[in-house]
Scaffold this motif. Structure first.
Motif, PDB file in Angstrom:
ATOM      1  N   LEU A  15       0.908  -1.084  -0.058  1.00  0.00           N
ATOM      2  CA  LEU A  15       0.030  -0.254   0.678  1.00  0.00           C
ATOM      3  C   LEU A  15       0.611   0.760   0.230  1.00  0.00           C
ATOM      4  O   LEU A  15       0.506   2.209   0.709  1.00  0.00           O
ATOM      5  N   GLY A  16       2.318   1.666  -1.079  1.00  0.00           N
ATOM      6  CA  GLY A  16       3.144   1.990  -0.769  1.00  0.00           C
ATOM      7  C   GLY A  16       4.168   2.019   0.398  1.00  0.00           C
ATOM      8  O   GLY A  16       4.480   3.731   0.892  1.00  0.00           O
ATOM      9  N   VAL A  17       3.740   1.931   1.543  1.00  0.00           N
ATOM     10  CA  VAL A  17       4.531   1.406   2.433  1.00  0.00           C
ATOM     11  C   VAL A  17       5.807   0.993   1.833  1.00  0.00           C
ATOM     12  O   VAL A  17       6.218  -0.343   1.703  1.00  0.00           O
ATOM     13  N   PRO A  18       7.198   2.140   1.909  1.00  0.00           N
ATOM     14  CA  PRO A  18       8.100   1.697   1.954  1.00  0.00           C
ATOM     15  C   PRO A  18       8.858   0.529   2.812  1.00  0.00           C
ATOM     16  O   PRO A  18       8.677   0.129   3.358  1.00  0.00           O
ATOM     17  N   GLU A  19       9.800  -0.488   1.519  1.00  0.00           N
ATOM     18  CA  GLU A  19      10.730  -1.166   2.235  1.00  0.00           C
ATOM     19  C   GLU A  19      12.414  -0.377   2.828  1.00  0.00           C
ATOM     20  O   GLU A  19      12.900  -0.278   1.856  1.00  0.00           O
ATOM     21  N   GLN A  20      12.615  -0.802   4.222  1.00  0.00           N
ATOM     22  CA  GLN A  20      13.303  -0.068   4.313  1.00  0.00           C
ATOM     23  C   GLN A  20      14.660  -1.136   4.442  1.00  0.00           C
ATOM     24  O   GLN A  20      14.288  -2.251   4.776  1.00  0.00           O
ATOM     25  N   GLU A  21      15.928  -0.806   4.591  1.00  0.00           N
ATOM     26  CA  GLU A  21      16.666  -1.450   5.017  1.00  0.00           C
ATOM     27  C   GLU A  21      17.220  -1.854   6.440  1.00  0.00           C
ATOM     28  O   GLU A  21      16.627  -0.566   7.003  1.00  0.00           O
ATOM     29  N   ARG A  22      16.857  -3.079   6.289  1.00  0.00           N
ATOM     30  CA  ARG A  22      16.848  -3.732   7.358  1.00  0.00           C
ATOM     31  C   ARG A  22      17.696  -3.695   8.945  1.00  0.00           C
ATOM     32  O   ARG A  22      18.817  -4.019   8.443  1.00  0.00           O
ATOM     33  N   LEU A  23      17.378  -2.797  10.251  1.00  0.00           N
ATOM     34  CA  LEU A  23      18.320  -2.201  11.297  1.00  0.00           C
ATOM     35  C   LEU A  23      17.553  -3.236  11.712  1.00  0.00           C
ATOM     36  O   LEU A  23      16.807  -3.593  12.620  1.00  0.00           O
ATOM     37  N   ASN A  24      18.325  -3.382  13.127  1.00  0.00           N
ATOM     38  CA  ASN A  24      18.327  -4.312  14.584  1.00  0.00           C
ATOM     39  C   ASN A  24      18.013  -3.572  15.725  1.00  0.00           C
ATOM     40  O   ASN A  24      18.352  -2.187  15.373  1.00  0.00           O
ATOM     41  N   ILE A  25      16.441  -3.633  16.232  1.00  0.00           N
ATOM     42  CA  ILE A  25      16.167  -2.275  16.420  1.00  0.00           C
ATOM     43  C   ILE A  25      15.688  -3.212  18.141  1.00  0.00           C
ATOM     44  O   ILE A  25      14.189  -3.678  17.903  1.00  0.00           O
ATOM     45  N   PRO A  26      16.092  -2.859  18.779  1.00  0.00           N
ATOM     46  CA  PRO A  26      15.665  -3.525  20.536  1.00  0.00           C
ATOM     47  C   PRO A  26      14.463  -2.599  20.734  1.00  0.00           C
ATOM     48  O   PRO A  26      15.169  -1.338  20.449  1.00  0.00           O
ATOM     49  N   ILE A  27      13.572  -2.810  21.381  1.00  0.00           N
ATOM     50  CA  ILE A  27      12.560  -2.204  21.777  1.00  0.00           C
ATOM     51  C   ILE A  27      12.455  -2.529  23.010  1.00  0.00           C
ATOM     52  O   ILE A  27      11.549  -3.779  23.775  1.00  0.00           O
ATOM     53  N   ASP A  28      12.759  -1.478  24.348  1.00  0.00           N
ATOM     54  CA  ASP A  28      12.580  -1.842  25.643  1.00  0.00           C
ATOM     55  C   ASP A  28      10.827  -1.210  25.741  1.00  0.00           C
ATOM     56  O   ASP A  28      10.589   0.050  25.356  1.00  0.00           O
ATOM     57  N   TYR A  29       9.670  -2.050  26.033  1.00  0.00           N
ATOM     58  CA  TYR A  29       8.326  -1.418  26.599  1.00  0.00           C
ATOM     59  C   TYR A  29       7.435  -2.498  27.558  1.00  0.00           C
ATOM     60  O   TYR A  29       8.625  -3.917  27.479  1.00  0.00           O
ATOM     61  N   SER A  30       6.499  -2.209  27.304  1.00  0.00           N
ATOM     62  CA  SER A  30       6.080  -2.417  29.226  1.00  0.00           C
ATOM     63  C   SER A  30       6.481  -2.537  30.005  1.00  0.00           C
ATOM     64  O   SER A  30       5.794  -1.999  30.730  1.00  0.00           O
ATOM     65  N   ALA A  31       7.623  -3.343  30.566  1.00  0.00           N
ATOM     66  CA  ALA A  31       8.442  -3.624  31.907  1.00  0.00           C
ATOM     67  C   ALA A  31       7.246  -3.559  32.869  1.00  0.00           C
ATOM     68  O   ALA A  31       7.971  -3.037  33.738  1.00  0.00           O
ATOM     69  N   PRO A  32       6.553  -4.532  33.727  1.00  0.00           N
ATOM     70  CA  PRO A  32       5.161  -4.372  34.430  1.00  0.00           C
ATOM     71  C   PRO A  32       6.586  -4.701  35.865  1.00  0.00           C
ATOM     72  O   PRO A  32       8.078  -4.794  35.000  1.00  0.00           O
TER      73      PRO A  32
END
Ligand code: ARG
Length: 581
Positions: A105-122
């Motif tokens: 749907l027109g969303v580009p495919e970007q160069e693949r990066l490693n992205i850790p996301i720290d979230y929620s963390a109860p």
């Protein structure tokens, strides 16, 4: 399918290069939506200074080299030197037609990066509160969006599963019995368990065999790696996981046990973190504690604020663990970009941790770290959301209430549906409403939690967007057409068709922006505007009863794309899209 803004940018840039020399070919052409055309290029105003010429002269020079005849039907200089750009209808139609066959749907495919996301963390043995709800929902949306953009997202659920409270929690667990109803509270009402342990601790005498003394000995045993103590600790964590997973399932977030990367997992690295900082001369002993003093971090009376990495009793703290998270994510996860989706009050903590990690050489300049700050969720009194008795709000109860309220609305609007379908819609609408409320405002601002507003069928709400896509589905059902089968071609003649097609062409750029700026609310705003554009479209452009077959086919194609954009967009936010409402 090309994003018009992107196409116009490139064309104006090449005109800049041709008019003023190659060194101008990557100047920002400043393409913005315009009140008088589709877009305007404002480059001339900024360039005038640099070139020492009048803005209107600069735009005249750009115009001489600007070749957009295949894209624009009108190009003119206005005001002090804006270039107004009006797109051609056939170009818009052709681009929109390409969306029809584009999975992305027109969303580009970007160069693949490693992205850790720290979230929620109860935290183990504690209730998740609305703040945790918000980092969970925002973090999950960022994870979905960055994954869709082509990145390798590594979810890191940094649960609080270590520390001195575990002494009293373990002793309490032993007293009530591991298989007791009290222990089971950890899976349903963890605060009740925590509070019971706390009360015992506070009421305890100071004798050798009293609760408080046993709890303290337990902490030592836990830190010393005593097998039986570790087993009990794992039991506590296990029961808490059941609770976290109940919430995650209810919310429909993508976190699983695989993503757990709690504080305890870093224990073995903490001594090394301290030693290295000390030997590099970055940390020093101050009042018995090992501290890092950083330039620019001062408190009252300009006193330097230390980052304490080893307390005077030898214990490590929150900062030490977070230094270890940075090292682990850079060295082991090979992170290119690291996100911490955590409450705004922790901003100073992260700044100091990262500054220390950079100094120590653990965080290279090439790796960007971002604190995605989460603002507070407030009650109607403008204070942090609490129950009437002042206790923290139980998250599960909150979610259940949302579903119940949605069920009441569905029961009223759709008495024709069977109970099971109604319950399914109510679940999607209730949960979607809560999640969307977190995502429709900028993640770092506070907002007031208000069931009536988030469940409203009008305005920038989850249910409004869910309804917008359900309405399109009902058009296809009524016309007995399969939206996946629509082939077009799309033509654009009415104003409302043009507006809709143009809006659809903007989806890719918005998703890309969310990935860059880490602001899911931009996607919400876009989807809300799309839904409004659709409403205007229906008003002026009958679909099933269009005058000609070609017109009907084209309009069906437009709404088929709109349906896919809405469903995909909601999915990137983590909001489900019911078939009907
Ligand atoms: N457990 C913490 C809290 O409830 C949040 C942890 C956030 N992540 C981190 N790496 N510090 O506030």
């Amino acid at each position: 399918m090309a994003d018009p803004q992107e196409v116009l940018s490139r064309r104006v840039q090449s005109a800049l290069g041709a008019a003023f020399g190659p060194e101008f070919a990557d100047t920002d052409p400043v393409i913005r939506p315009s009140q008088f055309a589709d877009y305007q290029a404002n480059a001339a105003l900024a360039l005038a200074k640099r070139l020492g010429r009048k803005p209107r002269e600069v735009s005249a020079a750009i115009m001489e080299h600007l070749d957009v005849s295949d894209v624009c039907r009108d190009v003119e200089v206005s005001g002090p030197g804006f270039i107004n750009l009006t797109l051609r209808e056939d170009w818009i139609a052709e681009q929109a037609g390409r969306l029809l066959t584009d999975d992305r749907l027109g969303v580009p495919e970007q160069e693949r990066l490693n992205i850790p996301i720290d979230y929620s963390a109860p935290n183990v043995a504690k209730e998740m509160h609305v703040g945790h709800l918000r980092t969970t929902v925002v973090g999950d949306s960022l994870a979905r969006t960055l994954e869709f953009l082509g990145h390798n997202v590594v979810r890191q659920n940094h649960i609080g599963d270590w520390g001195t409270p575990f002494g009293m929690l373990i002793e309490h667990l032993l007293e009530v019995g591991e298989a007791s109803d009290e222990a089971d509270l950890l899976t349903t009402d963890p605060n009740a368990f925590y509070q019971a342990a706390r009360n015992k601790f506070d009421a305890s005498g100071e004798g050798q065999d009293d609760f408080a003394a046993r709890a303290r000995r337990r902490v030592v045993a836990l830190q010393g790696g005593d097998e039986e103590t570790l087993r009990l600790w794992r039991k506590l964590v296990g029961l808490s996981k059941v609770y976290f997973n109940r919430v995650y399932t209810k919310l429909g977030v993508t976190l699983t046990d695989e993503d757990l990367a709690g504080e305890s997992g870093y224990n073995a690295m903490l001594a090394d973190v301290c030693d290295e900082l000390e030997s590099k001369g970055i940390a020093e002993i101050s009042d018995g504690a090992l501290c890092v003093f950083l330039d620019g971090f001062t408190g009252r009376e300009d006193k330097p604020v230390p980052l304490i990495i080893r307390k005077s009793d030898g214990g490590y703290g929150y900062a030490t663990t977070d230094l270890a998270t940075v090292r682990y994510r850079v060295d082991d996860l090979k992170a290119d970009r690291i996100l911490y989706v955590v409450g705004a009050p922790q901003a100073m903590h992260f700044k100091m941790v990262w500054a220390t990690a950079r100094k120590a050489g653990w965080l290279p300049e090439s790796v960007e770290t971002t604190h995605v700050q989460i603002g507070n969720v407030l009650g109607s009194d403008g204070k942090i959301l609490r129950t009437r008795s002042g206790a923290p709000v139980r998250l599960m109860q909150l979610l259940e209430e949302a579903v119940e309220r949605a069920a009441a609305v569905v029961a009223e609007n759709r008495p024709d549906l069977d109970a099971e379908s109604r319950a399914e819609i109510a679940r999607k609408v209730g949960i979607g409403a809560v999640k969307y409320a977190d995502l429709s405002v900028s993640h770092d601002t506070e907002y007031v939690f208000d069931f009536d507003r988030m469940l409203a069928l009008t305005g920038n709400t989850g249910p409004y967007l869910q309804y917008a896509q359900a309405r399109i589905r009902s058009i296809f059902r009524k016309g007995e057409v399969d939206p996946a089968r629509i082939e077009g071609p799309i033509t654009v003649s009415e104003r409302a068709e043009r507006d809709l097609a143009l809006k659809l062409l903007g989806f890719g750029a918005v998703v890309e922006q969310v990935g860059d700026l880490l602001q899911p609310h931009r996607l919400s705003t876009y989807l809300f505007e799309l839904a409004q554009t659709l409403t205007a479209f229906y008003e002026h452009c009958p679909v099933l009863t269009a005058e000609t077959d070609a017109e009907r086919e084209s309009r069906l194609a437009l709404v088929a794309v709109a349906l896919r954009v809405l469903v995909r967009g909601l999915d990137l936010l983590g909001v489900e899209a019911p078939e009907y409402m």
